[in-house]
Write a protein that holds these residues in place. Sequence first.
Motif, PDB file in Angstrom:
ATOM      1  N   UNK A  60      11.632   6.712  -9.186  1.00 21.12           N
ATOM      2  CA  UNK A  60      12.956   6.106  -9.081  1.00 21.12           C
ATOM      3  C   UNK A  60      13.089   5.436  -7.725  1.00 21.12           C
ATOM      4  N   UNK A  61      13.359   4.135  -7.672  1.00 19.75           N
ATOM      5  CA  UNK A  61      13.547   3.232  -8.806  1.00 19.75           C
ATOM      6  C   UNK A  61      12.248   2.681  -9.386  1.00 19.75           C
ATOM      7  N   UNK A  62      11.117   3.019  -8.777  1.00 17.03           N
ATOM      8  CA  UNK A  62       9.807   2.649  -9.308  1.00 17.03           C
ATOM      9  C   UNK A  62       8.842   3.755  -8.899  1.00 17.03           C
ATOM     10  N   UNK A  63       7.579   3.611  -9.242  1.00 15.17           N
ATOM     11  CA  UNK A  63       6.598   4.654  -8.895  1.00 15.17           C
ATOM     12  C   UNK A  63       6.307   4.609  -7.395  1.00 15.17           C
ATOM     13  N   UNK A  64       6.576   5.721  -6.717  1.00 14.02           N
ATOM     14  CA  UNK A  64       6.409   5.792  -5.263  1.00 14.02           C
ATOM     15  C   UNK A  64       5.443   6.915  -4.920  1.00 14.02           C
ATOM     16  N   UNK A  65       4.378   6.568  -4.208  1.00 16.22           N
ATOM     17  CA  UNK A  65       3.427   7.563  -3.687  1.00 16.22           C
ATOM     18  C   UNK A  65       3.789   7.781  -2.227  1.00 16.22           C
ATOM     19  N   UNK A  66       4.427   8.910  -1.957  1.00 19.28           N
ATOM     20  CA  UNK A  66       5.005   9.159  -0.642  1.00 19.28           C
ATOM     21  C   UNK A  66       4.232  10.252   0.078  1.00 19.28           C
ATOM     22  N   UNK A  67       3.842   9.988   1.318  1.00 21.07           N
ATOM     23  CA  UNK A  67       3.212  11.030   2.107  1.00 21.07           C
ATOM     24  C   UNK A  67       2.189  10.472   3.084  1.00 21.07           C
ATOM     25  N   UNK A  68       1.965  11.214   4.159  1.00 23.91           N
ATOM     26  CA  UNK A  68       1.017  10.803   5.191  1.00 23.91           C
ATOM     27  C   UNK A  68      -0.387  10.689   4.615  1.00 23.91           C
ATOM     28  N   UNK A  69      -1.065   9.595   4.953  1.00 22.90           N
ATOM     29  CA  UNK A  69      -2.446   9.395   4.537  1.00 22.90           C
ATOM     30  C   UNK A  69      -2.626   8.789   3.157  1.00 22.90           C
ATOM     31  N   UNK A  70      -1.543   8.492   2.467  1.00 23.55           N
ATOM     32  CA  UNK A  70      -1.688   8.055   1.076  1.00 23.55           C
ATOM     33  C   UNK A  70      -2.084   6.594   0.924  1.00 23.55           C
ATOM     34  N   UNK A  71      -2.226   5.863   2.045  1.00 27.18           N
ATOM     35  CA  UNK A  71      -2.794   4.522   1.948  1.00 27.18           C
ATOM     36  C   UNK A  71      -4.201   4.587   1.370  1.00 27.18           C
ATOM     37  N   UNK A  72      -4.847   5.743   1.480  1.00 28.84           N
ATOM     38  CA  UNK A  72      -6.186   5.897   0.905  1.00 28.84           C
ATOM     39  C   UNK A  72      -6.170   5.717  -0.615  1.00 28.84           C
ATOM     40  N   UNK A  73      -4.989   5.767  -1.222  1.00 33.49           N
ATOM     41  CA  UNK A  73      -4.861   5.606  -2.669  1.00 33.49           C
ATOM     42  C   UNK A  73      -4.592   4.161  -3.081  1.00 33.49           C
ATOM     43  N   UNK A  74      -4.860   3.213  -2.176  1.00 34.61           N
ATOM     44  CA  UNK A  74      -4.542   1.814  -2.472  1.00 34.61           C
ATOM     45  C   UNK A  74      -5.287   1.314  -3.708  1.00 34.61           C
ATOM     46  N   UNK A  75      -6.549   1.721  -3.884  1.00 38.26           N
ATOM     47  CA  UNK A  75      -7.304   1.271  -5.062  1.00 38.26           C
ATOM     48  C   UNK A  75      -6.714   1.857  -6.340  1.00 38.26           C
ATOM     49  N   UNK A  76      -6.309   3.132  -6.290  1.00 41.03           N
ATOM     50  CA  UNK A  76      -5.678   3.749  -7.456  1.00 41.03           C
ATOM     51  C   UNK A  76      -4.351   3.063  -7.775  1.00 41.03           C
ATOM     52  N   UNK A  77      -3.616   2.697  -6.743  1.00 36.31           N
ATOM     53  CA  UNK A  77      -2.338   2.023  -6.951  1.00 36.31           C
ATOM     54  C   UNK A  77      -2.546   0.669  -7.616  1.00 36.31           C
ATOM     55  N   UNK A  78      -3.572  -0.060  -7.176  1.00 38.61           N
ATOM     56  CA  UNK A  78      -3.874  -1.352  -7.802  1.00 38.61           C
ATOM     57  C   UNK A  78      -4.267  -1.161  -9.264  1.00 38.61           C
ATOM     58  N   UNK A  79      -5.075  -0.141  -9.532  1.00 37.03           N
ATOM     59  CA  UNK A  79      -5.486   0.127 -10.907  1.00 37.03           C
ATOM     60  C   UNK A  79      -4.273   0.445 -11.776  1.00 37.03           C
TER      61      UNK A  79
END
Length: 381
Positions: A9-28
């Motif tokens: 809400x209001x969209x999918x948010x990956x919140x937390x320190x270090x989570x930029x490492x999930x950029x490829x998963x977010x793109x997928x």
Amino acid sequence: MSLTANWSYPTAIRFGAGRIKEIAEACAAAGIKNPLLVTDKGLAYLPITQSTLDLMEAAGLGRAMFSDVDPNPTEMNAEAGIKVYRDGGHDGVIAFGGGSGLDLGKVIAFMAGQTRPLWDFEDIGDWWTRADPEGIAPIVAVPTTAGTGSEVGRASVITNSQTHEKKIIFHPKMLPSVVICDPELTVGMPPMITAGTGMDAFAHCLEAFCSPHYHPMSQGMALEGMRLVKEYLPRAYADGTDLEARGHMMSAAAMGATAFQKGLGAIHAISHPIGAVHHTHHGTTNAVVMQPVLRMNRPAIEDRLAKAAAYLDIVGGFDGFYDFVGKLNAELNIPANLTALGVTEPDIDALVASALQDPSCGGNPIELTKENVTQLLRDCF
């Protein structure tokens, strides 16, 4: 309490320190295989941006970047970015940075498959329905400041380079598919930017809270967003490495931009033309004009802000809230007025005319007129 969560809400948010490492998963998750990372000139070659490009490259996503983005992005920046996007055969955008990078990245994704000019999609009536929704590319948003909240917004602010007016471009599908809020990315923000962007988040929450429109979800979010800024902005300003404070400020920024679906008001209506003409920092300008706007709106918001003051543990009702804003500005070394901010020889009549055309006017608690906006602007100098 762990500051790590997954929100939708209001969209999918990956919140937390270090989570930029999930950029490829977010793109997928967004269906992006060949992204264009859009950021501003100041961020382009900083370590946080280069390491993000490294993560993209390691995942087979390339490392394409567009960074010809002005502090107040223009339609010319958009045209240049759209050309790079199309020439590169990209299928989505990673909007990376503060408000300028996020706003322009969203516009590039929005305009990538459109045939009409940008200004045809200004936030007026149902103009957004002119867009071909199939031509809008997916967006992953990665904020590196804690202020605009553009990562959870359905609009972008773009400056018309010919008229020096800020225009709001809107479409529901401009809402990013996935957001990565990683407070570690904000650690390098200079204190001045921490202060200005933080007060932008506060202005969003304050104006949404005072807007006369009906939206109880936004109302509650605006109130809690103000509390987070009150508690954590001074900490983030004093110690940029305070990850707890940085994290809560990222939340406040996203909350403010979600809350202002309920409306904005005179703070933004006059801040937009001042920024467009005099090139001031948007959030800092909001902070400078905040107390004069509170004074003007007092008859309509006194009781409401007294309730907010009680929730925020501020003694004294409206007057206590007003004094708190002044003390917070002083603590953050915000200039005392627009003159101190560097706005000299202003064309008051032109600024008033632009302010009255700004969509933010509709959410102000009292009707804005040529007379009261003229007086308001004079009170800001």
